[in-house]
Structures are given as structure tokens and as C-alpha cells.
Design an enzyme around this catalytic site. Sequence first.
Site: not given
Ligand SMILES: Cc1ncc(COP(=O)(O)O)c(C=O)c1O
Ligand SMILES: N[C@@H](CCOP(=O)(O)O)C(=O)O
Length: 465
Positions: A112
Site C-alpha cells: 500500500k
Molecule cells: C497484504 C495484502 N495483500 C493483498 C491484498 C489484496 O490487495 P487488493 O485489495 O488490491 O486485491 C491486501 C489488501 O487488500 C493486503 O493488504
Molecule cells: N487489504 C486492504 C483492504 C482495503 O483495500 P484497498 O486496497 O481498497 O484500500 C487493507 O489492508 O486495508
Amino acid sequence: MKYISTRGQAPALEFEDVLLTGLASDGGLYVPETLPHYSLETIRSWRDLPYDQLAFKIIQPFIGGAIDDATLQTMLTETYAGFGHKAVAPLAQLDHNEYVLELFQGPTLAFKDFALQLLGRLLDHVLTKRNEKAVIIGATSGDTGSAAIEGCKHSDHLDIFIMHPNNRVSEVQRKQMTTIKGDNVFNLAVEGNFDDCQSMVKACFADQAFLKGERRLVAVNSINWARIMAQVVYYFYASLNLGGPDREMAFSVPTGNFGDIFAGYLAKKMGLPVKQLIVATNQNDILHRTISQNKYEKLPLAHTLSPSMDIVVSSNFERLLFDVYGREGSALANLMDKMNVETVELDLEKMASVRETFDSHAVNDSTTCDTIKEVYDDTGYLLDPHTAIGVKAARECRRDANVPMITLGTAHPVKFTEAIEKAGLETPALPHHLSDLFEREERYDVIANELHALQAYVVKHVFSE
Ligand SMILES: Cc1ncc(COP(=O)(O)O)c(C=O)c1O
Ligand SMILES: N[C@@H](CCOP(=O)(O)O)C(=O)O
């Protein structure tokens, strides 16, 4: 560049206004009206660029004239200088043609950071220019929260409210969010799950009257286009470091809200040779069931050892369906309404077009732990549970062993001690900048899983300053 809503009714916006929103007014998500497309020759010419300069090449066309080039490059350089590895997104090799792209070298130890440390800077820049203040309301299953707070905590133009599901994020994740000091930072533990938190965010966009027309509401979740835009870069970076664009790559992506893998899909559409994209899910496998059985059916959310992916409603799947349904906003709006309330099968030829690029696999907790252990025993490399799901799915779904398989390493294992211990391994020490995390004072409030509780909380803290 203009941005249009996936549901076809909201006005088209320029980048600055897309950045300063979340959901479109018709409930859809913003996407670029047209995507830039690059020749192999152009992509090849980016091969030796450091991460921040590659990011400029990819991000600048999406921003257009909203931020001058020198300022944008400075923002990107400063953003990625804060990462713990000089390569920013290094590749670790597990086996012949098998890699993990380490996306957890940023300040909060999850992928993120790539978008959110930039988003904080972009928001502050634009709000300062406009002399406006905004309220951020975000939902987190653990990682978005701390990255967003870290990225926004210094801004005088932002108040940030982050909801997490009470007792459903890891201890390290919770402490990362709730120990960040700042008068503009508010953490809320909601008596519900991530989907509840995410639907409250969306409900706030649908009815912003509680902000009395005095503050703009901005999203930090991946419903905000700027999140996706910044995540496209590392697909190019990884590929270029392994001989791309002169060979195809495959990517396995631990998936929850479908934002990260959607960025990979965009990279392919922009000209990067991508053989396959693997949707790797935990037991919350609605996307795997949709792709493998053509059955989009919401089941109750399960709590797993990979809590960040404990998500049922994957917001960004809508952005893919928009393309698959011929970019017809009204057709998509009908489909999304249906998907909200009933089990849906997609038209067969639409599903076939999804399967041209996407494969999927679901991994339960026990196999997640087995994979962590197996990879550690084989290589000495410690995977976090989300990345382990990606590695397992990669091994199950690989189409061509000659194509390098890159699993996105989405988080650092230190955030998820429960899974590491269940795998029979020891969690490593927290990195230096977080070494006193457990001694830091936490600050958060518990609220009911009710929209009015959230809105009353926001109003109280924003307007009583
Ligand atoms: C550690 C981790 N891996 C994978 C994901 C999945 O990513 P996305 O939500 O973009 O599919 C998230 C959050 O959603 C995450 O925090
Ligand atoms: N895995 C995310 C969930 C939110 O997903 P986002 O990518 O739309 O912000 C988290 O860890 O908060």
C-alpha cells in the site's frame, strides 16, 4: 486526460477532481477514458531507469497538466527515497524462473505504501493550491490504514478517519495505525467486518450532506483512481528487471479488493507483455469461484490467517467488468445492481475474455502455513501469509514454465505473527523504525457498525476544531 465513471451517468472529470473524490456520483468508479499505449521500443528504453524515474514515465500521462513535471518528479523521488531498499521494489528469487517482488520495503511494510505515500503528497499539493480542506474516510483490513495515515499525517488540509474491523486485524497492524500521533488522525474500530467498513465508506460518498458542504470527501481506498495508477509502475519495473519487454512475464497477485491485480491488467493493456495474471485468494474466494466456475455468489465473510484479504465485495472487479462489457455504463450499472443482491453468471463470451488473461486459485489457512514452511525450508525465505497464497496459486496455475513467474510480495511477515507461528517458524524482529511499536501509546475509539455512528463521530471531530 479525462476520467469517466463505470456506470456512465456521472460527469467526466480531470485528474485533479478524480484525485479529490472516491466513488463517482452515480456509484461507479472512475477510469481513464483512454489508456496510453507504449511500443516495445519505448518500454525497452525505460530499462535502466531507477524506480522513481520509471514512475514518472508511467504516472505523468495520467496526471497531465495538473502538476508540473519538475514538481511531480520531486514528489516521486521523495516518496520512494523513504523506502528501505535502494531498488525500492527488489526481486527475490525462489526457484528457476520463480520470483517474489518485494513490495513491503516502504514505511508501513506493505504494498500500500507505493500508492499511499504518493497519494498523501498529491492530495496535500492540490489542496494547498486550492486552499481547500478535505475529510478522508477509509476502510482497512489492516494495511491501507497505516499506509494512508503515514502518508497524510503531516497535512494541514486533511482530517483522516480510518475504520478497521474490531479485533480482526493483526496486533502489529493495529498498533501501526493507532500509535501514529496527529491531531488530524482518527482510528475507529468498527463492530463489524471489512465489508461493513467499506460499505460505510461508499454510503458516505452517496450522501455527503453530513459534511454540510464545507468539506470535500476523499477516498484513500483503491476506489480512488490515483491508488491504481501508482500501482501500475511496479509491473513494468519487475518486468524490465527480468528481460522485459522482450519476454513475457506472469504475475500472481494475492487479491482482496482487486486493486493490485487490476493495475497489472492495465500494465498489459498499456503494452507490457504479460502472459497471465493469477488471482490468488484466501478462503474468501468469490473471485476464484467467479473466474473458475462463472458463479458470482456472495458467501459470509470468513476470518483467516491472511486478514488483509478477508474481503467479499471486491470493489475494483467493477473496473474490469466495465471493459469486459464493452465500456457500456448503463449495462454495467444493471449488472452491478444485480450482483449486489443475487448470484450472477456472466455471459459466456465475456467470461472467456476474462479467462484469456486471468487464472485463479483459492488457498486455505492450512495450505497457507504449509507453503510458508515449505518455502522457508527450501530457500530460507520467509513469506507472509498473503504472499504465500500468491506463491501457492502461482505454482498451481502456471501456464508456461519458461515464462518468469512473479508473485507480488504484498506484506512483510513481521506483521502476521500468528500465521508464521502456526507454520512452526519464528517471526523476525520488527525493523528498526518500528522496534518500540509495542511500547507506543494507542489511540482509537470503538463504534457500532452503523452509518450514523460513523458520521456523528466525523462531524463531532471535524466541526468542533
Ligand atoms: C497484504 C495484502 N495483500 C493483498 C491484498 C489484496 O490487495 P487488493 O485489495 O488490491 O486485491 C491486501 C489488501 O487488500 C493486503 O493488504
Ligand atoms: N487489504 C486492504 C483492504 C482495503 O483495500 P484497498 O486496497 O481498497 O484500500 C487493507 O489492508 O486495508
